[in-house]
Design a protein around this motif. Structure first.
Motif, PDB file in Angstrom:
ATOM      1  N   ASP A   5       0.700  -1.259  -0.034  1.00 46.02           N
ATOM      2  CA  ASP A   5      -0.075  -0.037   0.048  1.00 46.02           C
ATOM      3  C   ASP A   5       0.786   1.265   0.111  1.00 46.02           C
ATOM      4  O   ASP A   5       0.253   2.467  -0.168  1.00 46.02           O
ATOM      5  CB  ASP A   5      -0.890   0.017   1.102  1.00 46.02           C
ATOM      6  N   THR A  17      -4.545  -3.181  -1.794  1.00 40.60           N
ATOM      7  CA  THR A  17      -5.278  -3.704  -0.718  1.00 40.60           C
ATOM      8  C   THR A  17      -5.449  -5.199  -1.016  1.00 40.60           C
ATOM      9  O   THR A  17      -4.996  -5.903  -1.982  1.00 40.60           O
ATOM     10  CB  THR A  17      -6.561  -2.989  -0.811  1.00 40.60           C
ATOM     11  N   GLU A  48      -7.708  -5.796  -4.118  1.00 44.16           N
ATOM     12  CA  GLU A  48      -7.200  -5.621  -5.238  1.00 44.16           C
ATOM     13  C   GLU A  48      -6.174  -6.894  -5.676  1.00 44.16           C
ATOM     14  O   GLU A  48      -6.123  -7.280  -6.738  1.00 44.16           O
ATOM     15  CB  GLU A  48      -6.263  -4.497  -5.247  1.00 44.16           C
ATOM     16  N   LEU A 104      -2.247  -4.042   5.420  1.00 40.79           N
ATOM     17  CA  LEU A 104      -2.944  -3.544   4.087  1.00 40.79           C
ATOM     18  C   LEU A 104      -4.022  -2.612   5.005  1.00 40.79           C
ATOM     19  O   LEU A 104      -4.579  -2.881   5.843  1.00 40.79           O
ATOM     20  CB  LEU A 104      -3.473  -4.532   3.372  1.00 40.79           C
ATOM     21  N   PRO A 105      -4.421  -1.629   3.986  1.00 44.30           N
ATOM     22  CA  PRO A 105      -5.590  -0.756   4.516  1.00 44.30           C
ATOM     23  C   PRO A 105      -6.966  -1.658   4.937  1.00 44.30           C
ATOM     24  O   PRO A 105      -7.942  -1.319   5.758  1.00 44.30           O
ATOM     25  CB  PRO A 105      -5.965   0.083   3.251  1.00 44.30           C
ATOM     26  N   ASP A 106      -7.174  -2.769   4.060  1.00 42.24           N
ATOM     27  CA  ASP A 106      -8.237  -3.354   4.336  1.00 42.24           C
ATOM     28  C   ASP A 106      -8.292  -4.981   4.798  1.00 42.24           C
ATOM     29  O   ASP A 106      -9.199  -5.674   4.719  1.00 42.24           O
ATOM     30  CB  ASP A 106      -9.087  -3.494   2.986  1.00 42.24           C
TER      31      ASP A 106
END
Length: 461
Positions: free
Chosen positions: A13, A37, A40, A59-61
């Motif tokens: 990210d 992400t 992705e 990771l962001p999510d």
């Protein structure tokens, strides 16, 4: 080794770090896929099958272990490297338990990452090739004979054809080509597969003991024969008997062998009675039996009886495309015998093996790989681990330019051709390591990459 371009999925990210790593790895010749992400990364894995995955842990999510779990469900077997700035022992253990192949912490050494990627890709490639060999062997398609060359395909077809018959078979081949393996394949493909298969080397039995070994003897038939003994023909009855190096069989015994082939009966030494035997004879030799017939060293009638069905085993020099597959097969077996872990053959070592004519055939290749595994201390077999006689045949050295006037000047190579040849030799010497090659050539990697692209483009014109 596979020459295809490896594709790496980078899940990171941090845009700056991701861009830097992608550019560095592209310079090494890899095709890069990017994701920032978990979602992705999953989408990339739905659409692509990368050769290797490098994923940030946070990771962001979600986290990289979710990417790993999805990869194992969709594309099991792809090497997976986890990287993180928050590395702890617990996280490393969790990642490895979940199936990750390695765990690296930030700040990340790109050289260390390159080394890990190269080793994991090489290991995955070898595992794939060995799995293909094993699958082929388990499926019975290759009859236990390693090799995909046209010559081996023809031999397998002929083996299946002669296996349907009950007649004797003559197997011709140079020393070390695997005549006994071919004989076993004939036996296994025949309706005698569930019965005995016996192999005897005629050159290894003293002439005065041959008759007793083959036909057996009664008690008291000769000095030392305290009790009767069954011979090889009787022991193999119902199955198959391989007479290896049949050209070494004495003429007197050849006559008795001919009688077995014609009548299906034997007479043990010292016996007045014949015994019926049901045995299929396979004979093998590395010599020209027809020449031996002409010289009076082999019976003509026996030769033609054996030669009715014959199999010719090609020497290894005529099936060069099989050298790599055979080397991988022998490497796997040698590592198992020596309790060694993962070992691979470098590309340069494979080229050395392919350039060698192997007068000792498959047996010589097997011995060379065995030696290399013994002397290799690391995880990669280099040319110096191979026997010296093989290393010395590693392609011809470039010839010095002849003096002006001694040849047609139009045949002289251009400076560009010399440059391309030199770059190829340097790349081969460093096992394809572009970073090391650029250092030796005294240029930056971008220039080297451009030269290699130009050469590939020229070759495709």
């Amino acid at each position: 080794m596979s020459d295809s371009v490896a594709t790496i999925l980078l899940v990171e990210d941090d845009q700056s770090l991701g861009q830097l790593l992608a550019e560095e790895l592209e310079m090494d010749g890899y095709t890069m896929l990017r994701a920032g992400t978990v979602d992705e990364a999953r989408q990339q894995l739905r659409e692509q099958r990368p050769s290797l995955i490098v994923s940030d842990l946070r990771l962001p999510d979600g986290d990289g272990l979710q990417v790993l779990s999805f990869q194992q469900a969709e594309h099991p077997g792809i090497p997976f490297i986890v990287i993180t700035a928050f590395g702890t022992v617990d996280q490393a253990v969790d990642a490895l338990k979940a199936g990750a192949d390695d765990f690296l912490t930030k700040p990340l050494s790109t050289d260390h990452l390159r080394l890990k990627i190269k080793r994991l890709l090489a290991q995955a490639d070898i595992n794939r090739q060995l799995a293909e060999i094993q699958a082929s062997q388990n499926g019975g398609n290759n009859l236990g004979l390693v090799g995909d060359s046209p010559a081996m395909a023809r031999l397998r077809t002929e083996i299946r054809q002669v296996a349907r018959s009950q007649a004797a078979v003559l197997i011709n081949g140079e020393s070390g080509t695997g005549k006994e393996l071919v004989a076993r394949a004939v036996h296994q493909q025949s309706d005698r597969a569930g019965q005995a298969f016996l192999a005897v080397n005629c050159a290894g039995i003293p002439p005065d003991l041959m008759e007793s070994e083959f036909f057996g003897h009664e008690a008291g038939a000769f000095t030392g024969a305290r009790q009767g003994r069954k011979g090889l023909f009787a022991e193999a009855s119902g199955g198959t008997l391989l007479l290896d190096e049949i050209g070494e069989m004495p003429l007197a015994l050849q006559a008795k062998l001919l009688r077995v082939l014609q009548e299906g009966s034997i007479k043990p030494v010292g016996s007045d009675h014949e015994e019926t035997v049901d045995v299929r004879i396979l004979a093998a030799t590395h010599v020209d039996l027809m020449k031996a017939v002409e010289q009076g060293e082999f019976r003509e009638d026996l030769y033609y009886r054996l030669e009715t069905l014959s199999l010719g085993i090609p020497p290894l020099r005529e099936r060069g495309e099989d050298v790599e597959l055979l080397a991988m097969h022998f490497l796997k077996e040698a590592c198992r015998r020596h309790n060694r872990g993962f070992i691979k053959l470098s590309d340069v070592s494979l080229r050395v093996l392919r350039d060698y004519p192997f007068p000792g055939n498959v047996r010589e290749l097997s011995s060379a790989v065995e030696r290399a595994v013994t002397f290799c201390e690391g995880d990669t077999i280099q040319p110096e681990h191979l026997p010296e006689r093989i290393r010395k045949r590693q392609g011809a050295s470039p010839q010095p330019l002849a003096a002006p006037g001694s040849v047609n000047l139009s045949e002289w190579p251009t400076l560009e051709a010399l440059q391309q040849d030199y770059v190829r030799r340097v790349m081969a010497a460093v096992d394809g390591n572009k970073r090391r090659a650029a250092q030796i050539l005294g240029i930056n990697r971008r220039t080297l990459y451009r030269w290699l692209e130009t050469e590939t483009g020229s070759a495709n014109d």
